[in-house]
Design a protein around this motif. Structure first.
Motif, mmCIF file in Angstrom:
data_model
loop_
_atom_site.group_PDB
_atom_site.id
_atom_site.type_symbol
_atom_site.label_atom_id
_atom_site.label_comp_id
_atom_site.label_asym_id
_atom_site.label_seq_id
_atom_site.Cartn_x
_atom_site.Cartn_y
_atom_site.Cartn_z
ATOM 1 N N ALA A 74 0.832 -1.205 0.000
ATOM 2 C CA ALA A 74 0.000 0.000 0.000
ATOM 3 C C ALA A 74 0.862 1.249 0.000
ATOM 4 O O ALA A 74 0.560 2.229 -0.700
ATOM 5 N N ILE A 75 1.950 1.220 0.761
ATOM 6 C CA ILE A 75 2.849 2.375 0.817
ATOM 7 C C ILE A 75 3.510 2.603 -0.539
ATOM 8 O O ILE A 75 3.627 3.736 -1.000
ATOM 9 N N ILE A 76 3.924 1.541 -1.206
ATOM 10 C CA ILE A 76 4.539 1.676 -2.537
ATOM 11 C C ILE A 76 3.536 2.245 -3.528
ATOM 12 O O ILE A 76 3.859 3.158 -4.311
ATOM 13 N N ILE A 77 2.297 1.750 -3.505
ATOM 14 C CA ILE A 77 1.267 2.247 -4.423
ATOM 15 C C ILE A 77 0.976 3.720 -4.142
ATOM 16 O O ILE A 77 0.906 4.540 -5.073
ATOM 17 N N LEU A 78 0.820 4.073 -2.874
ATOM 18 C CA LEU A 78 0.577 5.481 -2.524
ATOM 19 C C LEU A 78 1.743 6.372 -2.925
ATOM 20 O O LEU A 78 1.549 7.508 -3.378
ATOM 21 N N THR A 79 2.962 5.874 -2.769
ATOM 22 C CA THR A 79 4.144 6.643 -3.176
ATOM 23 C C THR A 79 4.108 6.926 -4.674
ATOM 24 O O THR A 79 4.338 8.064 -5.104
ATOM 25 N N LEU A 80 3.820 5.914 -5.471
ATOM 26 C CA LEU A 80 3.759 6.103 -6.926
ATOM 27 C C LEU A 80 2.646 7.069 -7.324
ATOM 28 O O LEU A 80 2.834 7.903 -8.216
ATOM 29 N N ILE A 81 1.514 6.981 -6.659
ATOM 30 C CA ILE A 81 0.414 7.913 -6.947
ATOM 31 C C ILE A 81 0.843 9.345 -6.616
ATOM 32 O O ILE A 81 0.605 10.276 -7.408
ATOM 33 N N LEU A 82 1.483 9.531 -5.476
ATOM 34 C CA LEU A 82 1.938 10.873 -5.100
ATOM 35 C C LEU A 82 3.008 11.405 -6.046
ATOM 36 O O LEU A 82 3.030 12.606 -6.347
ATOM 37 N N VAL A 83 3.892 10.537 -6.524
ATOM 38 C CA VAL A 83 4.908 10.966 -7.497
ATOM 39 C C VAL A 83 4.225 11.470 -8.762
ATOM 40 O O VAL A 83 4.575 12.537 -9.290
ATOM 41 N N VAL A 84 3.233 10.736 -9.252
ATOM 42 C CA VAL A 84 2.517 11.154 -10.463
ATOM 43 C C VAL A 84 1.794 12.478 -10.225
ATOM 44 O O VAL A 84 1.834 13.376 -11.080
ATOM 45 N N LEU A 85 1.156 12.621 -9.072
ATOM 46 C CA LEU A 85 0.459 13.876 -8.764
ATOM 47 C C LEU A 85 1.427 15.049 -8.664
ATOM 48 O O LEU A 85 1.156 16.135 -9.202
ATOM 49 N N LEU A 86 2.549 14.849 -7.994
ATOM 50 C CA LEU A 86 3.535 15.935 -7.889
ATOM 51 C C LEU A 86 4.110 16.301 -9.246
ATOM 52 O O LEU A 86 4.305 17.482 -9.552
ATOM 53 N N ARG A 87 4.399 15.299 -10.062
ATOM 54 C CA ARG A 87 4.922 15.587 -11.408
ATOM 55 C C ARG A 87 3.891 16.343 -12.241
ATOM 56 O O ARG A 87 4.242 17.184 -13.065
ATOM 57 N N GLY A 88 2.603 16.033 -12.031
ATOM 58 C CA GLY A 88 1.540 16.727 -12.753
ATOM 59 C C GLY A 88 1.417 18.190 -12.369
ATOM 60 O O GLY A 88 0.931 19.009 -13.154
ATOM 61 N N LEU A 89 1.866 18.536 -11.185
ATOM 62 C CA LEU A 89 1.804 19.929 -10.737
ATOM 63 C C LEU A 89 2.908 20.799 -11.321
ATOM 64 O O LEU A 89 2.907 22.014 -11.118
ATOM 65 N N ARG A 90 3.842 20.232 -12.043
ATOM 66 C CA ARG A 90 4.968 21.015 -12.582
ATOM 67 C C ARG A 90 4.504 22.159 -13.475
ATOM 68 O O ARG A 90 5.188 23.158 -13.608
ATOM 69 N N ARG A 91 3.342 21.999 -14.104
ATOM 70 C CA ARG A 91 2.831 23.064 -14.977
ATOM 71 C C ARG A 91 2.407 24.298 -14.188
ATOM 72 O O ARG A 91 2.386 25.396 -14.713
ATOM 73 N N TYR A 92 2.030 24.105 -12.924
ATOM 74 C CA TYR A 92 1.575 25.187 -12.061
ATOM 75 C C TYR A 92 2.686 25.490 -11.065
ATOM 76 O O TYR A 92 2.762 24.885 -10.005
ATOM 77 N N PHE A 93 3.526 26.433 -11.432
ATOM 78 C CA PHE A 93 4.790 26.637 -10.723
ATOM 79 C C PHE A 93 4.613 26.859 -9.221
ATOM 80 O O PHE A 93 5.275 26.228 -8.404
ATOM 81 N N VAL A 94 3.737 27.763 -8.834
ATOM 82 C CA VAL A 94 3.588 28.094 -7.415
ATOM 83 C C VAL A 94 3.080 26.885 -6.642
ATOM 84 O O VAL A 94 3.601 26.560 -5.567
ATOM 85 N N LEU A 95 2.066 26.204 -7.174
ATOM 86 C CA LEU A 95 1.551 25.011 -6.497
ATOM 87 C C LEU A 95 2.614 23.924 -6.406
ATOM 88 O O LEU A 95 2.754 23.266 -5.365
ATOM 89 N N PHE A 96 3.351 23.752 -7.483
ATOM 90 C CA PHE A 96 4.395 22.726 -7.466
ATOM 91 C C PHE A 96 5.465 23.075 -6.436
ATOM 92 O O PHE A 96 5.904 22.216 -5.672
ATOM 93 N N TRP A 97 5.888 24.332 -6.421
ATOM 94 C CA TRP A 97 6.926 24.726 -5.478
ATOM 95 C C TRP A 97 6.477 24.496 -4.033
ATOM 96 O O TRP A 97 7.231 23.987 -3.212
ATOM 97 N N LEU A 98 5.227 24.844 -3.739
ATOM 98 C CA LEU A 98 4.710 24.647 -2.384
ATOM 99 C C LEU A 98 4.594 23.163 -2.038
ATOM 100 O O LEU A 98 4.951 22.736 -0.938
ATOM 101 N N ALA A 99 4.106 22.371 -2.983
ATOM 102 C CA ALA A 99 3.923 20.938 -2.726
ATOM 103 C C ALA A 99 5.259 20.209 -2.652
ATOM 104 O O ALA A 99 5.410 19.263 -1.878
ATOM 105 N N ALA A 100 6.217 20.633 -3.449
ATOM 106 C CA ALA A 100 7.506 19.936 -3.517
ATOM 107 C C ALA A 100 8.565 20.540 -2.613
ATOM 108 O O ALA A 100 9.713 20.094 -2.639
ATOM 109 N N LEU A 101 8.219 21.525 -1.806
ATOM 110 C CA LEU A 101 9.219 22.197 -0.972
ATOM 111 C C LEU A 101 10.011 21.240 -0.072
ATOM 112 O O LEU A 101 11.227 21.367 0.012
#
Length: 163
Positions: free
Chosen positions: A7-34
């Motif tokens: 479950a942790i591995i699956i959740l990690t992969l989902i979060l990686v995809v979500l964080l990578r998807g935020l790259r288009r929105y610079f401010v949101l990505f910076w806050l989420a990836a800080l």
């Protein structure tokens, strides 16, 4: 029933995809990836400090440059032939940190007392995996010193086999 580590591995992969998807929105990505950005820059700072790179204080605020943004940076005053590759490629250590956090932080079984791990470990591992890639500036530092380091390793290996 699914194991907590799976479950942790699956959740990690989902979060990686979500964080990578935020790259288009610079401010949101910076806050989420800080947290990952801090880990990325801290890895540079730590290896620069250990290898006599004389790092300056990390700057975590983004800076606009032609063609985009620099998320954060660690000025290094002494990148030399023996430490540049280590300093530039330091974020690759975050892959090991993600692996160790999943391997050793996952609970053995499901319980409410361990439920915080199901939330925090995937978040930490995802931050590590999103920010583990060296930036183009990191590769420039590493590329300058990677060839002498590789030549030294090959030389030592050949001498070790001959002696």
């Amino acid at each position: 029933m699914i194991q907590p580590e799976t479950a942790i591995i699956i959740l990690t992969l989902i979060l990686v995809v979500l964080l990578r998807g935020l790259r288009r929105y610079f401010v949101l990505f910076w806050l989420a990836a800080l947290p990952g950005i801090v880990l990325h820059e801290l890895s540079h700072w730590l290896l620069a400090f250990v290898s006599n790179g004389r790092p300056c204080f990390p700057r975590m605020l983004p800076k606009r440059v032609p063609g985009g943004y620099i998320m954060a940076r660690v000025p290094v005053r002494n990148p030399t032939w023996y430490n540049g590759a280590f300093i530039g490629l330091a974020p690759l250590l975050l892959i090991a940190m993600a692996f160790v956090s999943i391997a050793y932080g996952s609970p053995e079984s499901w319980s409410w007392a361990q439920s915080w791990r199901i939330v925090l470990i995937p978040a930490f591992a995802a931050e590590c995996l999103v920010e583990c890639a060296p930036s183009p500036a990191d590769w420039r530092i590493a590329r300058k010193t990677l060839w002498p380091l590789m030549a030294a390793i090959v030389t030592v290996t050949i001498l070790g086999m001959l002696l």
